[in-house]
Motif scaffolding. Structure first.
Motif, short mmCIF file in Angstrom:
data_model
loop_
_atom_site.label_atom_id
_atom_site.label_comp_id
_atom_site.label_asym_id
_atom_site.label_seq_id
_atom_site.Cartn_x
_atom_site.Cartn_y
_atom_site.Cartn_z
N THR A 6 0.82 -1.20 0.00
CA THR A 6 0.00 0.00 0.00
C THR A 6 0.86 1.26 0.00
OG1 THR A 6 -0.21 0.35 2.40
CG2 THR A 6 -1.69 -1.27 1.41
N LYS A 7 2.18 1.08 0.17
CA LYS A 7 3.09 2.24 0.21
C LYS A 7 4.31 1.98 -0.66
CE LYS A 7 0.86 4.02 3.85
NZ LYS A 7 -0.20 4.98 3.57
N ASP A 8 4.76 3.02 -1.37
CA ASP A 8 6.08 3.03 -2.01
C ASP A 8 6.96 3.91 -1.14
OD1 ASP A 8 5.00 1.56 -4.07
OD2 ASP A 8 4.69 3.29 -5.38
N ILE A 9 7.99 3.32 -0.58
CA ILE A 9 8.79 4.03 0.43
C ILE A 9 10.19 4.29 -0.10
CG2 ILE A 9 9.64 3.94 2.81
CD1 ILE A 9 7.41 1.77 3.30
N ALA A 10 10.57 5.55 -0.18
CA ALA A 10 11.92 5.92 -0.60
C ALA A 10 12.71 6.27 0.66
CB ALA A 10 11.87 7.13 -1.53
N ILE A 11 13.74 5.47 0.94
CA ILE A 11 14.57 5.69 2.13
C ILE A 11 15.87 6.34 1.66
CG2 ILE A 11 15.75 4.60 4.06
CD1 ILE A 11 13.71 2.21 3.54
N THR A 12 16.04 7.60 1.98
CA THR A 12 17.24 8.31 1.56
C THR A 12 18.15 8.51 2.77
OG1 THR A 12 16.03 9.43 -0.19
CG2 THR A 12 18.13 10.41 0.49
N VAL A 13 19.34 7.97 2.65
CA VAL A 13 20.32 8.08 3.74
C VAL A 13 21.39 9.07 3.31
CG1 VAL A 13 21.95 6.84 5.20
CG2 VAL A 13 19.84 5.71 4.43
N GLY A 45 20.25 2.08 4.37
CA GLY A 45 18.94 2.08 3.72
C GLY A 45 18.35 0.68 3.66
N ARG A 46 19.18 -0.30 3.35
CA ARG A 46 18.68 -1.69 3.28
C ARG A 46 18.26 -2.22 4.63
NH1 ARG A 46 22.72 -4.11 -1.27
NH2 ARG A 46 21.50 -3.33 -3.01
N CYS A 47 19.01 -1.87 5.68
CA CYS A 47 18.62 -2.33 7.02
C CYS A 47 17.22 -1.82 7.36
CB CYS A 47 19.63 -1.85 8.07
SG CYS A 47 21.18 -2.77 8.03
N VAL A 48 16.94 -0.58 7.00
CA VAL A 48 15.61 -0.01 7.27
C VAL A 48 14.58 -0.65 6.35
CG1 VAL A 48 14.24 2.12 7.32
CG2 VAL A 48 16.64 2.14 8.09
N ALA A 49 14.96 -0.83 5.06
CA ALA A 49 14.02 -1.37 4.07
C ALA A 49 13.61 -2.80 4.42
CB ALA A 49 14.65 -1.35 2.68
N ARG A 50 14.46 -3.54 5.11
CA ARG A 50 14.19 -4.95 5.41
C ARG A 50 13.54 -5.15 6.76
NH1 ARG A 50 18.58 -9.03 3.08
NH2 ARG A 50 16.81 -10.33 3.57
N ALA A 97 16.47 0.07 13.47
CA ALA A 97 16.93 -0.62 12.25
C ALA A 97 18.26 -0.05 11.77
CB ALA A 97 15.86 -0.50 11.15
N VAL A 98 18.44 1.26 11.88
CA VAL A 98 19.73 1.88 11.53
C VAL A 98 20.84 1.28 12.40
CG1 VAL A 98 21.06 4.03 11.56
CG2 VAL A 98 18.69 4.05 10.71
N GLY A 99 20.51 1.03 13.64
CA GLY A 99 21.50 0.52 14.60
C GLY A 99 21.98 -0.88 14.31
N VAL A 100 21.29 -1.60 13.46
CA VAL A 100 21.69 -2.96 13.09
C VAL A 100 22.81 -2.92 12.04
CG1 VAL A 100 20.87 -5.10 12.02
CG2 VAL A 100 19.43 -3.89 13.66
N HIS A 108 24.89 12.32 9.76
CA HIS A 108 25.87 13.35 10.19
C HIS A 108 27.25 12.74 10.38
CE1 HIS A 108 23.09 16.69 10.52
NE2 HIS A 108 22.23 15.89 11.12
N ASN A 109 27.66 11.93 9.42
CA ASN A 109 28.96 11.26 9.53
C ASN A 109 29.73 11.29 8.22
OD1 ASN A 109 30.45 9.57 11.60
ND2 ASN A 109 30.54 8.22 9.82
N GLY A 110 29.37 12.19 7.31
CA GLY A 110 30.09 12.25 6.04
C GLY A 110 29.24 12.93 4.99
N ALA A 111 29.65 12.76 3.72
CA ALA A 111 29.00 13.51 2.64
C ALA A 111 28.29 12.61 1.63
CB ALA A 111 30.05 14.35 1.91
N ALA A 112 28.32 11.29 1.83
CA ALA A 112 27.73 10.39 0.84
C ALA A 112 26.25 10.15 1.12
CB ALA A 112 28.48 9.07 0.82
N ALA A 113 25.52 9.84 0.05
CA ALA A 113 24.07 9.61 0.18
C ALA A 113 23.62 8.54 -0.81
CB ALA A 113 23.31 10.91 -0.08
N ALA A 114 22.49 7.90 -0.54
CA ALA A 114 21.89 6.94 -1.46
C ALA A 114 20.43 6.76 -1.09
CB ALA A 114 22.61 5.60 -1.40
N THR A 115 19.65 6.33 -2.08
CA THR A 115 18.24 6.06 -1.83
C THR A 115 17.95 4.58 -2.10
OG1 THR A 115 17.60 8.31 -2.44
CG2 THR A 115 15.86 6.64 -2.49
N VAL A 116 17.25 3.94 -1.20
CA VAL A 116 16.79 2.56 -1.35
C VAL A 116 15.27 2.59 -1.32
CG1 VAL A 116 16.73 0.27 -0.26
CG2 VAL A 116 18.87 1.59 -0.29
N TRP A 117 14.64 1.81 -2.21
CA TRP A 117 13.18 1.81 -2.28
C TRP A 117 12.61 0.52 -1.71
CZ3 TRP A 117 16.23 3.93 -6.08
CH2 TRP A 117 15.98 5.26 -6.41
#
Lengths: 384, 384
Positions: free
Chosen positions: B263-270, B283-288, B309-312, B358-367
């Protein structure tokens, strides 16, 4: 038959008003000695609740007088204020027991991200101290419940004359690196701290660490062992470690049997692995696979999903060698179809998935649950 | 607007009778050249279906004349007989097209562990060859559907004069290392094989590889790119790679939007990660995480579950620095409660979870998708 069954312990469970339901929500466990040996294990999650940070610190002494526990709030992701609240809880407990705050571990469970209502919690500590009794273990087990439907207690007794008791809570967020749980273990055996630490390490490794109900790892997992020495009987190391492991497996099975919305208790045994770690990794890949778990809920022995989940692991194996049996029926032989899936009876709650990698001599069992409508229902409306 | 939109391609979709439903179940895509450049990517699952093993082998030449695809059976975990069946399918296709079997890739999708009914499949190849046409792309897209509710087609056209088309199937078992999908991409651009390979690698990395609907990795994932050169226009490398990536993102979003029971399309941007790989891992830890996914299904902005989930993950970060916004509301600031969760509107299908480490400059999105009652329903009764 609970944590006050071993000699030298008092416990209580009371209602402080932290839960909207009005159910009991604070527990206190006190070790009256003569020993105050203690050891513990904590969540592997890198986001740790304030009480976990506190308890890890105080446990560096290897000794504890008491554990104060609350349900109705995890005190996780609560910043400096959350840690101060944990500290204040330990201070209040220590003041009432006449010991130092450093002798008091704190455990919390409930919703993440909310501050605890200290105006209710601190009077709750007083009530818990006033209610302490030599048969208060079951009240403590009840007071730490969240979505648990039953309180979890266990006891093992040695012919040598010592006893171990345990209580546990947890019905979701159960995953490797401990499951989401609070566990307090007590014993009147005479043991030293290195043995307590070794025993709790082995016991967790073969019980709670191999439970993966839903792949979610908690911020609050805590397992504590308190030894009073009140039996006066020195425990043999091997016997104590085995007994504690058995007791933790018993509590683990109680957690599994009460997992949110579950209809199956699934034991995934991986054999023929190169190493025990490989066997555990393969077991976890299967335990965490939503398609395997929904198939089990549907009583569908869909072994292709099991093989696909095995294939996600990094453990060495040859896909054309793998055997899979479900409830004793060898439905996959050498990586392809074996006996008819129609022979598999999945109507009962207990399910055994046996996977032979044919790649070595090591084996391990990981426990999980199915993924059901009720799991989705319970977890889609938890915080609201 | 599909795979026959680029010049130089014919396709078809027919019914061979592999599906109990009687729906179309075989597709053929033919590259009439002048070029026969090809590149591909396959499942990261170590249990690979027979057609994946075959197609990986024939693709080592860097050229393909055709792709023959079937739904109604995955031909995975089917042993030597399964591989022989794939080989026979390629031979039959080659015979009808007047080429060598080594020029024919094979893709299969459906239930794992069952042999394909070759008495129906081989006549299906004949029917598919007979039905080939210059506007058969949409029929091919329809014939590869399994639990998909809609066929997935996409096209991008360059002002320079070349076009890329794509079809895809997949509605579950979507996870990293490709999602469960068959994808055929065609282009009439003039490109060489190294560019085809580089382009499909980049496109998969930023599209299908970042889709994680349910954490389950398939045995059959295949993405193939065929270049005919029929436009006569040489494509600039950067422009082609960007266009192919955009097209694959479009197909990926179509897969996500049709995921089983979602019912949702979720874009997780880290963001704020030390490396892009760290951002993807978080992103995958949260997505799963089943608890995050059920919370989203329940329209519950339970950010504590997101932080847990981030903490995993193994990515470096300080739990007391992490910010989380859901649909633009900063509900977690510096690892603790931020703006009120009541401000978050989760009624729509699109959900944006933004996590700043808040640990660097890289980013990615997982759906990913949510975990719903219908997901459990559809997947608890798939093979029965």
């Amino acid at each position: 038959m609970t944590i006050t069954t071993p000699k030298g312990f008092k416990a209580s469970g009371v209602t402080a008003g932290l839960k909207a339901s009005g159910n009991p929500d604070m527990a206190l466990v006190v070790n009256d000695g003569p020993l105050q040996v203690a050891a513990g294990r904590f969540t592997g999650n890198r986001v740790k609740a304030a009480p976990v940070k506190w308890s890890q610190q105080v446990l560096t002494t290897g000794a504890l007088k008491a554990v104060i526990l609350n349900s109705g709030g995890a005190n996780a992701c609560t910043g400096a204020e959350g840690f101060q609240n944990t500290h204040a809880t330990a201070e209040k407990t220590a003041e009432l027991l006449g010991c130092g705050a450093v002798e008091v571990a704190v455990c919390s469970t409930g919703l993440i991200g909310e501050q605890l209502p200290m105006d209710k919690l601190l009077p709750g500590v007083e009530a818990a101290a006033a209610a302490l009794s030599a048969d208060g273990g079951e009240a403590a087990a009840t007071a730490i419940m969240t979505t648990d439907s039953v309180a979890k207690n266990a006891v093992v007794t040695s012919p040598a004359g010592w006893t171990i008791g345990g209580i546990a809570k947890g019905a979701g967020m159960l995953a490797p690196g401990l499951a989401t749980m609070l566990v307090v273990l007590t014993t009147d055996a005479v043991i030293d701290q290195p043995l307590a630490d070794a025993a709790i390490g082995t016991a967790c490794r073969y019980s709670f660490d191999r439970l993966d109900s839903d792949g979610s790892m908690s911020t609050n997992d805590t397992v504590l062992l308190l030894a009073s020495g009140a039996s006066g009987v020195e425990a043999a190391a091997d016997e104590f470690i085995t007994a504690l492991t058995d007791l933790c497996k018993d509590l683990g099975k109680q957690l599994l049997g009460d997992a949110e919305g579950s209809t199956k208790d699934i034991a995934i045994t991986v054999s023929g692995a190169a190493t025990e770690d490989d066997a555990v990794e393969v077991g976890r890949c299967v335990a965490r696979d939503s398609l395997v778990k929904t198939a089990m809920f549907g009583c569908d022995p869909n072994w292709g999903r099991i093989l696909a989940a095995v294939g996600v692991s990094k453990a060495p194996f040859d896909a054309d060698q793998v055997d899979v049996a479900v409830n004793g029926v060898q439905i996959c032989k050498a990586g392809a179809a074996g006996d008819s899936r129609d022979l598999v009876d999945l109507k009962g709650r207990a399910v055994a998935i046996d996977i032979d990698l044919h790649n070595g001599a090591a084996a391990a069992t990981v426990w999980t649950n199915d993924l059901s409508h009720d799991y989705v229902h319970e977890n889609s409306a938890y915080s609201t």
